[in-house]
Design an enzyme around this catalytic site. Structure first.
Site, PDB file in Angstrom:
ATOM      1  N   ASP A 285       0.705  -1.099  -0.068  1.00  0.00           N
ATOM      2  CA  ASP A 285      -0.020   0.071  -0.092  1.00  0.00           C
ATOM      3  C   ASP A 285       0.862   1.334  -0.008  1.00  0.00           C
ATOM      4  OD1 ASP A 285      -2.168  -1.724   0.357  1.00  0.00           O
ATOM      5  OD2 ASP A 285      -2.195  -1.602   2.412  1.00  0.00           O
ATOM      6  N   HIS A 333       5.745  10.560  10.336  1.00  0.00           N
ATOM      7  CA  HIS A 333       5.210  12.115  10.211  1.00  0.00           C
ATOM      8  C   HIS A 333       5.008  11.908   8.818  1.00  0.00           C
ATOM      9  CE1 HIS A 333       5.834  16.561  10.193  1.00  0.00           C
ATOM     10  NE2 HIS A 333       5.746  16.217   8.949  1.00  0.00           N
ATOM     11  N   GLU A 334       5.902  11.383   7.685  1.00  0.00           N
ATOM     12  CA  GLU A 334       5.650  11.457   6.190  1.00  0.00           C
ATOM     13  C   GLU A 334       4.629  10.477   5.980  1.00  0.00           C
ATOM     14  OE1 GLU A 334       7.285  13.742   5.063  1.00  0.00           O
ATOM     15  OE2 GLU A 334       8.779  14.284   6.351  1.00  0.00           O
ATOM     16  N   GLU A 410      -8.473 -13.058  15.946  1.00  0.00           N
ATOM     17  CA  GLU A 410      -7.438 -14.024  15.517  1.00  0.00           C
ATOM     18  C   GLU A 410      -8.565 -15.385  15.518  1.00  0.00           C
ATOM     19  OE1 GLU A 410      -3.201 -12.519  16.088  1.00  0.00           O
ATOM     20  OE2 GLU A 410      -4.263 -13.064  18.014  1.00  0.00           O
ATOM     21  N   GLU A 413     -10.692 -16.845  18.452  1.00  0.00           N
ATOM     22  CA  GLU A 413     -11.169 -15.888  19.383  1.00  0.00           C
ATOM     23  C   GLU A 413     -12.621 -15.258  18.971  1.00  0.00           C
ATOM     24  OE1 GLU A 413      -6.896 -13.759  20.526  1.00  0.00           O
ATOM     25  OE2 GLU A 413      -8.094 -12.795  19.052  1.00  0.00           O
ATOM     26  N   ASP A 467     -24.922   4.253  -4.660  1.00  0.00           N
ATOM     27  CA  ASP A 467     -24.661   3.430  -3.644  1.00  0.00           C
ATOM     28  C   ASP A 467     -25.737   3.248  -2.667  1.00  0.00           C
ATOM     29  OD1 ASP A 467     -23.007   2.088  -1.769  1.00  0.00           O
ATOM     30  OD2 ASP A 467     -22.523   3.958  -0.812  1.00  0.00           O
TER      31      ASP A 467
END
Length: 607
Positions: A285, A333-334, A410, A413, A467
């Site tokens: 991503d 930050h970036e 997970e 659970e 939508d």
């Protein structure tokens, strides 16, 4: 059940007043010596794993006893994590290391609600922890006595250059000055319900200068990248975002782009390389480039509001400090800019602490985002829907055994609301990650007061005519999958596209505000120029002028009737984000036609 180890760290303060020591973090002029001693609490005869899932460390800091709780960061690596480097002759070498039994932990200090910790336990203890508002660093000493560690404050590390270090982003993605209510933003349970975790799959790229700086030691570089990713992951947990490291690429033989001190140039080149090379062979991503080149006047730069974009979901970071925490904060930050977060304005607050999104590095690196940052991030996620970060990894994709208390559902659970101390879910038993007696559910948009919502309850509102809203089934806590009308269906005198109705008026409003409308057709003829702003698409880096029939599928032109304005052909162009201000895909360009890849095509053949 998770086996917990109790490790006692005995502090022995050596005479060091007035002296200093050279550590990996630099020259430290005030520190303590500590000796970790591990005391196991495993059952007799039990086999001790190499790196435990959870640990506790008892130690004294400034003469006061504290207990440090650590839990292995199970979301650090993805199942398909890969590493790539290059042979001296340029041959690509990609491996898929086994990373299940890694040694990177997150943690907290007992009875200190504001505490945090990010620790590597690979070879001794290395990392940082925050205690009573102060940041401490810990690392092993390279002495014959291998158990000796140094504990010190960041403020006691000598800085070679005290000049302010700046981020290169100079303009906000959007102006939020009128929305100063962000300074009073409170994250409510209802807000969290409709803003679940997002997942950023991250690739780190290391340039040749970094390899040279580390004398070609690839293992050393890998360890540093793991430690940086562990801290970034920890920082973003509080923004309801999981950052998982899916890949590491080291340009061990030569740079794959020209890395220059000019940050704008390097970011643009890195983005093009990611789009045309990295994305073709590694699903991810977001990508961040770490360089040892001194960037001119800045220590980082990123595109703003660009997460999931093939080119612009990128950032560059200068390896400015030997302290991992400092570089990790720059990276956070970036990446924040990629997530639509602007630099903090004067009214933004992190309580008593400095904020991550300050334009310059604070005297002490902060691990806190401001209230404004939270608002910016979730405004971007909600209104621009970067789809690549929505995909939550399936429980079967988790590379390590499930851990109750890590806030990630997970295999095995029924719920996971965090540790018993932090759990705020009345439906879930935090100790077992099972639903409490009488509860049907513990989470989900169709779960109300631990019961399934009634059939027909709206759980996802309609975003446009294309939508339709989704409704609960009465049999599940999850809202049904988001579906939208088939692309090309009529809507608002336009045509639907991926659940939206992309009309030019709305696009003009998003760019320039109220009293701005679609311009006359004559304005769009400028897109036939093929110059820096007027074009339809790019091919191999070249801007292709629009054919006469395609002019409404290039740069968007608007008529500005707002007070004090009289601009009949207003357009938006930025060197940092050339794509912003282009007509969106699916927009109507003529009767029965829509924009597709810079062409005005028949709606019947477009989809």
């Amino acid at each position: 059940m998770i086996q917990v180890l109790l490790v006692t760290i005995c502090l022995a303060a050596f005479p060091y007043q007035g002296s200093s020591i050279i550590l990996e973090s630099g020259n430290v002029n005030d520190y303590e010596i500590v000796y970790p001693r591990k005391v196991t609490a495993l059952p007799k005869g039990a086999v001790q794993p190499k790196y435990e899932d959870a640990m506790q460390y008892e130690l004294k800091v400034n003469g006061e006893p504290v207990v440090l709780h650590l839990e292995k960061n199970k979301q650090l690596f993805s199942k398909d994590y890969s590493e790539t480097h290059y042979s001296p002759d340029g041959r690509e070498i990609t491996t898929y290391p086994l990373v299940e039994d890694h040694c990177y932990y997150h943690g907290r200090i007992e009875n200190d609600a504001d505490s945090t910790a990010s620790i590597s336990a690979c070879n001794g203890l290395k990392g940082h922890f925050k205690l009573q508002g102060e940041m401490y660093l810990i690392e092993p000493l390279k002495l014959s006595d291998s158990e000796a560690h140094a504990v010190y404050k960041y403020e006691n590390v000598e800085k070679e250059d005290e000049a302010p270090k700046m981020c290169g982003v100079t303009q906000n993605w959007k102006s939020y000055e009128p929305i100063k209510k962000a300074s009073q933003l409170v994250v409510t349970a209802e807000h969290q319900k409709y803003n679940p975790f997002r997942f950023v799959e991250l690739v780190l790229v290391v340039d040749k200068a970094m390899v040279t700086k580390n004398n070609g030691d690839l293992d050393k570089i890998k360890t540093r990248m793991y430690e940086l990713a562990n801290t970034v992951n920890d920082i973003y947990r509080y923004m309801y975002i999981h950052v998982a490291l899916v890949g590491l690429e080291i340009w061990s033989n030569e740079d794959k782009i020209t890395v220059k001190p000019e940050a704008d140039y390097t970011l643009n080149a890195f983005g093009e390389w990611r789009k045309t090379d990295l994305l073709t062979r590694k699903k991810h991503d977001n990508a961040q480039l770490l360089t040892a080149i001194d960037l001119d006047r800045v220590i980082g730069l990123a595109y703003v509001g660009s997460m999931c974009h093939p080119k612009r979901s990128t950032g560059i970071i200068q390896d400015y400090s030997p302290i991992n925490l400092v570089v990790a904060v720059i990276m956070a930050h970036e990446m924040g800019h990629n997530l639509g977060i602007n630099h903090d304005r004067g009214y933004c607050s992190c309580g008593d602490y400095a904020c991550i999104m300050r334009p310059e590095i604070s005297p002490e690196p902060s691990t806190f985002f401001s209230n404004c940052s939270y608002f910016d991030c979730w405004d971007f996620i909600t209104n621009h829907n970067p789809e690549c970060i929505v995909n939550e990894p399936l429980g079967t994709d988790i590379i390590s055994p499930p851990v109750c208390g890590n806030e990630l559902l997970e295999v095995g659970e029924e719920c996971d609301c965090g540790t018993p101390e932090n759990c705020q879910n009345e439906c879930c038993d935090a100790a077992t990650c099972k639903l409490k007696s009488g509860s049907q559910c513990g989470h989900g948009d169709c779960c109300e007061q631990c019961k399934f919502s009634k059939s027909g309850t709206e759980c996802r509102a309609s975003m446009s005519e294309c939508d339709p809203a989704e409704h609960c089934t009465g049999q599940s806590s999850e809202c049904p999958a988001d579906v939208f009308h088939k692309n090309g269906q009529p809507c608002l005198d336009n045509y639907g596209y991926n659940g939206n109705c992309p009309i030019m008026y709305h696009q003009c409003y998003d760019l320039f505000g109220a009293d701005v409308y679609e311009a006359e057709d004559s304005c769009f003829e400028r897109n036939q120029k093929g110059n820096y702003y007027g074009y339809c698409r790019k091919e191999n880096g070249n801007k292709i002028p629009c054919a006469p029939e395609d002019v409404k599928c290039g740069r968007l032109y608007c008529k500005d009737n707002s007070p004090g304005q009289n601009n009949s052909c207003k357009m938006f162009y930025s060197n940092e984000d050339e794509h912003k201000g282009m007509v969106l895909p699916g927009t109507k360009c003529a009767d029965g036609k829509v924009c597709s890849n810079g062409h005005c095509v028949d709606v019947a053949t477009a989809y």
